[in-house]
Motif scaffolding. Sequence first.
Motif, PDB file in Angstrom:
ATOM      1  N   TYR A 146       0.813  -1.224   0.000  1.00 11.91           N
ATOM      2  CA  TYR A 146       0.000   0.000   0.000  1.00 11.91           C
ATOM      3  C   TYR A 146       0.850   1.280   0.000  1.00 11.91           C
ATOM      4  CZ  TYR A 146      -3.268   3.632   1.222  1.00 11.91           C
ATOM      5  OH  TYR A 146      -3.979   4.808   1.205  1.00 11.91           O
ATOM      6  N   TYR A 163      -2.143  13.851  -1.597  1.00  9.40           N
ATOM      7  CA  TYR A 163      -2.313  12.967  -0.426  1.00  9.40           C
ATOM      8  C   TYR A 163      -1.618  13.558   0.814  1.00  9.40           C
ATOM      9  CZ  TYR A 163      -1.757   8.616   2.366  1.00  9.40           C
ATOM     10  OH  TYR A 163      -1.761   7.671   3.360  1.00  9.40           O
ATOM     11  N   GLY A 186     -10.529   3.310   9.209  1.00  8.98           N
ATOM     12  CA  GLY A 186      -9.963   2.915   7.914  1.00  8.98           C
ATOM     13  C   GLY A 186      -8.498   3.338   7.925  1.00  8.98           C
ATOM     14  N   ASP A 207      -9.827  -0.762  11.444  1.00 12.14           N
ATOM     15  CA  ASP A 207      -9.853  -1.139  10.031  1.00 12.14           C
ATOM     16  C   ASP A 207     -10.533  -2.496   9.903  1.00 12.14           C
ATOM     17  OD1 ASP A 207      -7.972   0.131   7.519  1.00 12.14           O
ATOM     18  OD2 ASP A 207      -8.928  -1.828   7.198  1.00 12.14           O
ATOM     19  N   GLN A 208     -11.171  -2.713   8.767  1.00  9.25           N
ATOM     20  CA  GLN A 208     -11.811  -4.009   8.556  1.00  9.25           C
ATOM     21  C   GLN A 208     -10.795  -5.038   8.056  1.00  9.25           C
ATOM     22  OE1 GLN A 208     -12.508  -5.425   5.223  1.00  9.25           O
ATOM     23  NE2 GLN A 208     -11.150  -3.836   4.407  1.00  9.25           N
ATOM     24  N   SER A 246      -8.993   9.102   6.465  1.00  4.60           N
ATOM     25  CA  SER A 246      -8.521   9.562   5.159  1.00  4.60           C
ATOM     26  C   SER A 246      -8.628   8.433   4.134  1.00  4.60           C
ATOM     27  CB  SER A 246      -7.064  10.040   5.253  1.00  4.60           C
ATOM     28  OG  SER A 246      -6.231   9.046   5.791  1.00  4.60           O
TER      29      SER A 246
HETATM   30  C1  LIG Z   1      -7.173   3.440   0.606  1.00  4.49           C
HETATM   31  S1  LIG Z   1      -6.898   2.823   2.220  1.00  4.49           S
HETATM   32  C2  LIG Z   1      -6.554   4.306   3.156  1.00  4.49           C
HETATM   33  C3  LIG Z   1      -5.698   4.030   4.339  1.00  4.49           C
HETATM   34  C4  LIG Z   1      -5.274   5.254   5.166  1.00  4.49           C
HETATM   35  N1  LIG Z   1      -6.384   5.859   5.846  1.00  4.49           N
HETATM   36  C5  LIG Z   1      -4.549   6.257   4.321  1.00  4.49           C
HETATM   37  O1  LIG Z   1      -4.998   7.413   4.222  1.00  4.49           O
HETATM   38  O2  LIG Z   1      -3.510   5.920   3.766  1.00  4.49           O
HETATM   39  C6  LIG Z   1      -8.542   2.444   2.733  1.00  4.49           C
HETATM   40  C7  LIG Z   1      -8.592   1.723   4.076  1.00  4.49           C
HETATM   41  O3  LIG Z   1      -9.920   1.788   4.546  1.00  4.49           O
HETATM   42  C8  LIG Z   1     -10.295   0.521   5.026  1.00  4.49           C
HETATM   43  N2  LIG Z   1     -11.746   0.411   4.878  1.00  4.49           N
HETATM   44  C9  LIG Z   1     -12.468   0.448   3.741  1.00  4.49           C
HETATM   45  N3  LIG Z   1     -13.771   0.305   4.017  1.00  4.49           N
HETATM   46  C10 LIG Z   1     -13.869   0.166   5.358  1.00  4.49           C
HETATM   47  C11 LIG Z   1     -14.950  -0.060   6.246  1.00  4.49           C
HETATM   48  N4  LIG Z   1     -16.208  -0.165   5.815  1.00  4.49           N
HETATM   49  N5  LIG Z   1     -14.680  -0.147   7.560  1.00  4.49           N
HETATM   50  C12 LIG Z   1     -13.406  -0.068   8.024  1.00  4.49           C
HETATM   51  N6  LIG Z   1     -12.347   0.112   7.230  1.00  4.49           N
HETATM   52  C13 LIG Z   1     -12.575   0.236   5.913  1.00  4.49           C
HETATM   53  C14 LIG Z   1      -9.554  -0.463   4.146  1.00  4.49           C
HETATM   54  O4  LIG Z   1      -9.446  -1.739   4.727  1.00  4.49           O
HETATM   55  C15 LIG Z   1      -8.234   0.245   3.975  1.00  4.49           C
HETATM   56  O5  LIG Z   1      -7.325  -0.094   4.976  1.00  4.49           O
END
Ligand SMILES: C[S@@+](CC[C@H](N)C(=O)[O-])C[C@H]1O[C@@H](n2cnc3c(N)ncnc32)[C@H](O)[C@@H]1O
Length: 350
Positions: A146, A163, A186, A207-208, A246
């Motif tokens: 990631y 970002y 998340g 996080d999920q 974010s």
């Molecule tokens: C694109 S990444 C962003 C990660 C971090 N917040 C950043 O800004 O770099 C999206 C994250 O959101 C989490 N996510 C997506 N949908 C979610 C949900 N319904 N509940 C909890 N986490 C979620 C994903 O597992 C992932 O780790």
Amino acid sequence: MYIKEVAKKLETSTRTIRYYEEKGLITPAKEENNQYRFFNDEDLIRLSTILSLREVGLPVEAIHSLLKDKDMRVDDYLNVQRGVLYEQWLELKDMIQTLDLMTERAGKGDSVTNDLFGLAKQLKTLKAMRKNWQDKWNFDSQAHDYDQSIKMHGYKFNVHQDYETALNKVVDTIQLNSGDLFLDIGIGTGNLGSRFIESGAKVIGVDQSEEMLAVCKEKHPEIETRKGHFLALPVMNMQVDAIVSSYALHHLTDDEKLLALEEMDRVLKRHGEICIADLMFLNEEHRQHIMQSFREEGNVEAIGAIEDEYYADRSQLVDWLEKHDYTVETHQFNSILSMIYARKHVENER
Ligand SMILES: C[S@@+](CC[C@H](N)C(=O)[O-])C[C@H]1O[C@@H](n2cnc3c(N)ncnc32)[C@H](O)[C@@H]1O
């Protein structure tokens, strides 16, 4: 120690101990002459672990796998179990609230059947919404790459443009006091939440994705990671001072986003702050306009990426927050990235 003494010491029944033996969770030695079970210290520790994990609802099968595999960590299982219990707790809360409303309507006599049915239908929809969210992007598989993927340039459409600016803006906007409890929903690999640690906040990252949480924990051991999701946050009511998020909320549909705001409101203290930096359009008109420009440019990459996710309509989120007594400020970084900052007021305070 014999089984009766063990039962007494661990405040359980001999029947329960025999049940765990039948399931293969414990194998006490048996005395040769009379076949009485004899429990040594190790058996006792094992049994007390089993009883403790059962007490918080861990299924017998999960405990079995955990005890079989020396590499498995108890806290990973507890983390998953906490998420499950919060989901069950919230479902019960929804049911009790509906039941209270039904009682109120039923007390009014006359033809209430339709009212009750309507409330039951709403409850059914809510239960389904909390349960049915699915990770169709497979974030577990993205966890280890990631951070690298964020740095990529040269695409016709770069979702991570601005970002760093956006994350820094969130940090500058939130009014932090040392010792505050922050929730990053998340959290992914921890890129936003970790920035508050330096200023003395305690951070819980939700996080999920278990893999994302594992990477986050490895990078930032100070962050407490909890498995859970936007629609059933694994946190008690009014527990946190600030919520940040974010690049995560756009994985929820518009209806799910509003339920996610409700969840944030549930766990946020009075005067708490919410700051969300995410992919969103200003409103429906803006979405149409931007999509039309991509179509005219022939930018299929952008259209495909946007249609694969659920970029928010910022005006809907702001509207919800204002209706729920938040003071809201917004900031736009580029045509698809915005920030919403909201401060919670106590009822009738303004
Ligand atoms: C694109 S990444 C962003 C990660 C971090 N917040 C950043 O800004 O770099 C999206 C994250 O959101 C989490 N996510 C997506 N949908 C979610 C949900 N319904 N509940 C909890 N986490 C979620 C994903 O597992 C992932 O780790």
